[in-house]
Enzyme design. Structure first.
Site, short mmCIF file in Angstrom:
data_model
loop_
_atom_site.label_atom_id
_atom_site.label_comp_id
_atom_site.label_asym_id
_atom_site.label_seq_id
_atom_site.Cartn_x
_atom_site.Cartn_y
_atom_site.Cartn_z
N THR A 131 0.81 -1.22 0.00
CA THR A 131 0.00 0.00 0.00
C THR A 131 0.85 1.28 0.00
O THR A 131 1.86 1.36 0.68
CB THR A 131 -0.91 -0.02 1.25
OG1 THR A 131 -1.68 -1.22 1.20
CG2 THR A 131 -1.85 1.17 1.28
N ILE A 162 2.11 -0.04 7.12
CA ILE A 162 2.82 -1.33 7.02
C ILE A 162 2.89 -2.04 8.38
O ILE A 162 3.57 -1.57 9.31
CB ILE A 162 4.23 -1.14 6.39
CG1 ILE A 162 4.10 -0.43 5.04
CG2 ILE A 162 4.94 -2.50 6.26
CD1 ILE A 162 3.10 -1.05 4.06
N THR A 163 2.20 -3.17 8.46
CA THR A 163 2.19 -3.97 9.69
C THR A 163 3.59 -4.57 9.91
O THR A 163 4.18 -5.10 8.96
CB THR A 163 1.16 -5.11 9.56
OG1 THR A 163 -0.09 -4.54 9.20
CG2 THR A 163 1.02 -5.89 10.86
N GLY A 345 -24.77 -4.44 27.57
CA GLY A 345 -25.44 -3.17 27.85
C GLY A 345 -24.41 -2.07 28.10
O GLY A 345 -23.34 -2.06 27.50
N GLY A 346 -24.72 -1.17 29.04
CA GLY A 346 -23.82 -0.05 29.32
C GLY A 346 -22.44 -0.51 29.74
O GLY A 346 -21.43 0.13 29.42
N GLU A 369 -6.12 -5.88 4.09
CA GLU A 369 -5.96 -7.00 3.14
C GLU A 369 -6.99 -6.91 2.02
O GLU A 369 -7.47 -7.93 1.51
CB GLU A 369 -5.97 -8.35 3.85
CG GLU A 369 -4.75 -8.48 4.77
CD GLU A 369 -4.28 -9.90 4.98
OE1 GLU A 369 -4.42 -10.73 4.07
OE2 GLU A 369 -3.73 -10.15 6.07
N1 CAA Z 1 -3.59 -14.44 -8.39
C1 CAA Z 1 -2.74 -14.41 -9.46
N2 CAA Z 1 -2.80 -13.44 -10.42
C2 CAA Z 1 -3.74 -12.49 -10.26
C3 CAA Z 1 -4.64 -12.47 -9.18
C4 CAA Z 1 -4.55 -13.49 -8.22
N3 CAA Z 1 -5.37 -13.53 -7.16
N4 CAA Z 1 -5.44 -11.38 -9.30
C5 CAA Z 1 -5.08 -10.75 -10.43
N5 CAA Z 1 -4.05 -11.43 -11.01
C6 CAA Z 1 -3.36 -11.09 -12.28
C7 CAA Z 1 -4.38 -11.00 -13.41
O1 CAA Z 1 -4.59 -12.28 -13.99
C8 CAA Z 1 -3.70 -10.04 -14.35
O2 CAA Z 1 -2.70 -10.76 -15.08
P1 CAA Z 1 -2.43 -10.54 -16.67
O3 CAA Z 1 -1.84 -9.19 -16.80
O4 CAA Z 1 -1.52 -11.65 -17.02
O5 CAA Z 1 -3.79 -10.63 -17.29
C9 CAA Z 1 -2.98 -9.07 -13.43
O6 CAA Z 1 -2.81 -9.77 -12.18
C10 CAA Z 1 -3.76 -7.81 -13.19
O7 CAA Z 1 -5.02 -8.15 -12.65
P2 CAA Z 1 -6.30 -7.21 -12.71
O8 CAA Z 1 -6.47 -6.75 -14.11
O9 CAA Z 1 -7.42 -7.91 -12.05
O10 CAA Z 1 -5.81 -5.93 -11.84
P3 CAA Z 1 -6.59 -4.66 -11.33
O11 CAA Z 1 -5.68 -3.50 -11.42
O12 CAA Z 1 -7.93 -4.58 -11.93
O13 CAA Z 1 -6.67 -4.92 -9.72
C11 CAA Z 1 -7.72 -5.60 -7.66
C12 CAA Z 1 -7.33 -5.90 -9.13
C13 CAA Z 1 -8.47 -6.86 -7.26
C14 CAA Z 1 -8.58 -4.38 -7.51
C15 CAA Z 1 -6.41 -5.45 -6.82
O14 CAA Z 1 -5.78 -4.23 -7.09
C16 CAA Z 1 -6.64 -5.59 -5.31
O15 CAA Z 1 -6.73 -6.69 -4.78
N6 CAA Z 1 -6.71 -4.44 -4.59
C17 CAA Z 1 -6.74 -4.44 -3.14
C18 CAA Z 1 -5.35 -4.30 -2.60
C19 CAA Z 1 -5.19 -4.88 -1.24
O16 CAA Z 1 -5.72 -5.94 -0.92
N7 CAA Z 1 -4.39 -4.21 -0.40
C20 CAA Z 1 -4.13 -4.71 0.90
C21 CAA Z 1 -2.74 -4.36 1.27
S1 CAA Z 1 -1.94 -5.49 2.30
C22 CAA Z 1 -2.53 -5.28 3.85
O17 CAA Z 1 -3.53 -4.69 4.11
C23 CAA Z 1 -1.67 -5.98 4.81
C24 CAA Z 1 -1.48 -5.42 6.14
O18 CAA Z 1 -0.41 -4.94 6.47
C25 CAA Z 1 -2.53 -5.59 7.13
#
Ligand code: CAA
Length: 388
Positions: A131, A162-163, A345-346, A369
């Site tokens: 992120t 970042i955790t 409750g409270g 996530e």
């Molecule tokens: N596994 C393998 N490949 C994958 C995949 C998966 N689950 N999901 C997508 N891909 C591949 C696709 O096949 C595609 O490949 P090609 O170029 O070969 O076709 C490529 O990745 C791009 O995929 P998309 O076109 O689907 O990408 P997008 O830009 O539309 O994004 C999204 C998809 C689902 C919105 C993604 O950006 C997403 O998951 N966003 C959320 C981010 C997130 O979860 N952040 C959390 C941060 S970590 C955190 O919170 C941890 C912490 O510290 C607590």
């Protein structure tokens, strides 16, 4: 009392792990949860004990020094920790899922050999940095750059939320090697040594919940990373990130169910003891229905999380399934925490009662996530692929 549901079949080894973690979590971790929440201190004592107990490598294959218990083993640990202290469960998750998983699933044999045994033993701690200020849900829009110079990559940019960011020795960092290609070949994953020049940690975030979990921004200024530390292939980092999150989201569900179980236990205990209108409030159907709904959600959520974890351990891709686990379990966990407060409750609103902490801790699970809105986007996309 200890509520439990035995709808899930575990192997002898898994049951032994469960027993051991439960004992540790209840005896040693649960008593620290309130202090950790109040002070916001990182739960070093718990992490160090997990290291001694060999828990930090539960999902790592045995050939790389871990217990080889895969996703199911990981879920068992995170569920029991979630029942005891969500901050500790988070520290474990960032290390054992978000940092170890990309190495296990995508790392070269050499990279695995260099890092996994030390991560599994807890000699080093891990984190995961995807992120950025302008790349949250739209993870592919990340602006951190990676430029190749000889046999090294030079990283510049920043990450947020970042955790384990300030306590980790190594961090899985995603950066754009070609911004024009974005998610489709322009992002690379690197394993970065936190002691490298140019690796800087920002001010620790003060949070509403999981307050002892370490959350910081990171800054990279001409940070040099050897080319051997690329995880997977150059340009395929987005798939590494998404695949890692598939596995992480499944574990997140198990953690939510552990916390939900604690909410049920606290709700039951309080409802049995609290007298109103001349009888314990548990005798009222209004209370019983809340308890029953909590039990329904916990039973369902646990089955779901462990079912998907087993699929992952068989090597199946679970993109849609883990998004379902994540949305279902985080929303069920939030609802259970709300019911637990309501039953109290409270009293439930008072700082000295643990249900308010569980309520605050639960809120982030619908956000991190990948927000639940993004999970539903993933589910819908997969549905449309399967039923074109
Ligand atoms: N596994 C393998 N490949 C994958 C995949 C998966 N689950 N999901 C997508 N891909 C591949 C696709 O096949 C595609 O490949 P090609 O170029 O070969 O076709 C490529 O990745 C791009 O995929 P998309 O076109 O689907 O990408 P997008 O830009 O539309 O994004 C999204 C998809 C689902 C919105 C993604 O950006 C997403 O998951 N966003 C959320 C981010 C997130 O979860 N952040 C959390 C941060 S970590 C955190 O919170 C941890 C912490 O510290 C607590």
């Amino acid at each position: 009392m200890a509520a439990d549901f035995s709808g899930i079949e575990f192997s002898d080894e898994e049951n032994m792990l469960r027993q051991m973690v439960r004992e540790f979590a209840q005896k040693e971790v649960a008593p620290t949860a309130e202090h950790t929440d109040r002070t916001g201190e990182f739960p070093w004592h718990n992490v160090n004990r997990m290291k001694e107990l060999g828990l930090l490598g539960v999902p790592v294959p045995q050939e790389y020094g871990g217990a080889g218990l895969g996703r199911v083993g990981y879920c068992i640990v995170v569920e029991e920790l979630g029942r005891a202290c969500n901050s500790t469960a988070n520290a474990f998750g960032a290390h054992a899922s978000l940092c170890e998983s990309p190495l296990v699933y995508y790392g070269s044999p050499e990279l695995k050999q260099r890092y996994l045994p030390r991560l599994a033993k807890g000699e080093i701690l891990g984190a995961f940095a995807l992120t950025e200020p302008n790349a949250g849900s739209d993870a592919a829009a990340l602006q951190t750059t990676a430029v190749k110079e000889g046999r090294e990559w030079v990283l510049n940019g920043s990450k947020v939320f970042i955790t384990n960011g300030s306590v980790a020795d190594v961090v899985v960092v995603f950066a754009a090697n070609d911004k024009k290609l974005g998610a489709h070949g322009g992002i690379t994953a690197f394993l970065v040594d936190a002691k490298s020049d140019g690796f800087k940690v920002g001010k620790k975030d003060d949070k509403m919940g999981i307050r002892g979990s370490d959350t910081v921004p990171l800054f990279f200024e001409n940070l040099h990373v050897p080319e051997e530390n690329v995880i997977g292939n150059v340009g395929e980092g987005f798939k590494v990130a998404m695949g890692t999150l598939d596995s992480g989201r499944c574990g997140l569900g198990a953690g939510c169910m552990g916390a939900a179980m604690r909410c049920l236990e606290l709700g039951l205990d309080y409802a049995k003891g609290r007298q109103q209108f001349g009888q314990p409030i548990v005798a009222f159907e209004a209370i019983q229905f809340m308890l029953a709904e909590m039990a329904e959600m916990i039973y369902t959520g646990r089955l779901l999380a462990y079912h998907v974890a087993r699929k992952m351990d068989k090597g199946e891709r679970v993109t849609m399934e883990s998004a379902i686990v994540k949305t279902y379990c985080s929303e069920a966990g939030m609802k259970c925490a709300d019911f637990a407060v309501q039953i109290h409750g409270g009293t439930g609103f008072m700082a000295e009662y643990p249900v308010q902490r569980l309520f605050r801790d639960a809120r982030v699970t619908k956000i991190y996530e990948g927000t639940n809105e993004i999970q539903r986007l993933i589910i819908a996309r997969e549905l449309l692929k399967r039923f074109p």
